[in-house]
Design a protein around this motif. Sequence first.
Motif, mmCIF file in Angstrom:
data_model
loop_
_atom_site.group_PDB
_atom_site.id
_atom_site.type_symbol
_atom_site.label_atom_id
_atom_site.label_comp_id
_atom_site.label_asym_id
_atom_site.label_seq_id
_atom_site.Cartn_x
_atom_site.Cartn_y
_atom_site.Cartn_z
ATOM 1 N N ARG A 288 -7.492 7.207 12.629
ATOM 2 C CA ARG A 288 -7.659 5.886 13.236
ATOM 3 C C ARG A 288 -6.353 5.388 13.858
ATOM 4 O O ARG A 288 -6.349 4.797 14.947
ATOM 5 N N SER A 289 -5.231 5.635 13.177
ATOM 6 C CA SER A 289 -3.945 5.161 13.698
ATOM 7 C C SER A 289 -3.559 5.875 14.992
ATOM 8 O O SER A 289 -3.056 5.250 15.932
ATOM 9 N N ALA B 196 -7.385 7.603 7.799
ATOM 10 C CA ALA B 196 -6.463 6.553 8.231
ATOM 11 C C ALA B 196 -5.554 7.057 9.348
ATOM 12 O O ALA B 196 -5.273 6.330 10.319
ATOM 13 N N ARG B 197 -5.057 8.299 9.249
ATOM 14 C CA ARG B 197 -4.204 8.857 10.299
ATOM 15 C C ARG B 197 -5.003 9.029 11.595
ATOM 16 O O ARG B 197 -4.497 8.762 12.685
ATOM 17 N N PRO C 212 1.962 8.342 13.924
ATOM 18 C CA PRO C 212 1.624 7.326 14.939
ATOM 19 C C PRO C 212 2.816 6.455 15.317
ATOM 20 O O PRO C 212 2.971 6.081 16.491
ATOM 21 N N TRP D 127 -5.131 15.687 9.086
ATOM 22 C CA TRP D 127 -5.287 14.243 9.198
ATOM 23 C C TRP D 127 -6.113 13.678 8.049
ATOM 24 O O TRP D 127 -7.069 14.303 7.582
ATOM 25 N N ALA E 83 -5.685 4.533 17.753
ATOM 26 C CA ALA E 83 -5.269 3.197 18.179
ATOM 27 C C ALA E 83 -4.119 3.279 19.178
ATOM 28 O O ALA E 83 -4.062 2.504 20.147
#
Length: 442
Positions: A242-243, A239-240, A208, A236, A246
């Motif tokens: 979601r990043s 957390a990856r 990200p 993934w 984002a």
Amino acid sequence: MLLAVSELLEEPTARGLAEAVGRAVGNGALAPGAKLPPVRTVARELRMSPTTVSAAWQLLRRAGTIQTDGRRGTVVATNRTGGPGRYRAALRGRSGFALDLSTGVPDPALLPALPSPAGLSPAPSSYLDEPVLPALAGLLRDTWPFPPDRLAIFDGAMDAVDHVATALLRLGDRAIVENPCFPPLLDLLDALGVEAVGVDTDAEGMLPAALAPAMQCRPAAVFLQPRALNPTGASWSPARQRSLAAVLARHPHVYAVEDDSAGDVATSPLLSLGALLPRQTVHVRSFSKSHGPDLRLAAVGAPATLLDPILERRLLGQGWTSRLLQQLLLSLLTDPSSLAAVGHARAEYARRRYLVIDALAAAGIPLPPGDGLNIWLPVADEQAALISLASAGIAAAAGTAFTPSGGPPHLRVTVGLITTDHATVAARLAEAALSPAHSAPR
């Protein structure tokens, strides 16, 4: 030319000569397309037997370093790192190997048995029927990583990506891809006149922190693999996921095109940006590695605003993917014996991968666990590693074709095809990985 080779010759054997030529290619002393002297001339000048030189030339052909070019004779192979065909060029000359680990294809022995089409008894169909069998669509929706607006079936993952890319991209556009990524995607973008912008990856896929600045190039689309990234095996984490979401949420007009190429043989849970960004996500699920390449089937879930025009345009040509093949896929996805076969394949690929990675770690080459059929093997030098493996009867794919933004030398190795002697094969891989880089002529 022969002076440069003789200065790099460390031992008067076929492998020694092949490695010397490989070093000469690597340091630029032998340029791509350069014609090599006849075998007898090389043998006389280097004081070697013609048989030894012929064996070295054969080894170099198998490694993809040289090729026969019609009347020109034997020439240094052109390094196809760009332009359509880079993937097939990376696999050039892969014949006659005892163990071909260059292909990325599934093990035929691990595919489920296909039922006879005659025994499927599909309902009579017409040109006006729904393009996707309702029962198959229902099953896919139940297992999709997000509720898709529209669901369609295409003739394999690259056919689906081709349709989506053609709809999204125009000549001169930019598209973000993983670095490394699957070379046929780069070939497709080249054919469309689209610039591929590579974004680096790690053990969890695209970074990200690298994607965010790359978005400043105003890409028309971002292409990603959520699990078992070909070639690295990265998947993934939540957390990856979601990043990445984002970053893309700040660019609501950019579509994320996900290619779940490993599909049901991946051990990692399926995560999708569509769970967070349903209006920006196109998700492609392949059944080739799990159920058979000849099925040529992949499912696509995407926003209706994107997929409906593609399907309407498709009605003017092919129309739909064979409903008979769809019925066959539905049978495979519901038959207990087929489900068991795919489950066994998933576990067996994971076992083979673990055995090779464990042996490589013991040899001083640690790799992340990863997922899928391939590993991304760091090497000191690609040509030297390919020649080392070729001398052992093993083929691998040069990593250069997979890296649109460049990077350290690697080989892609399809460890899912290693059925026995994993420690022995891993030892050969380690030896090749540590083969010294090309040095400058003395």
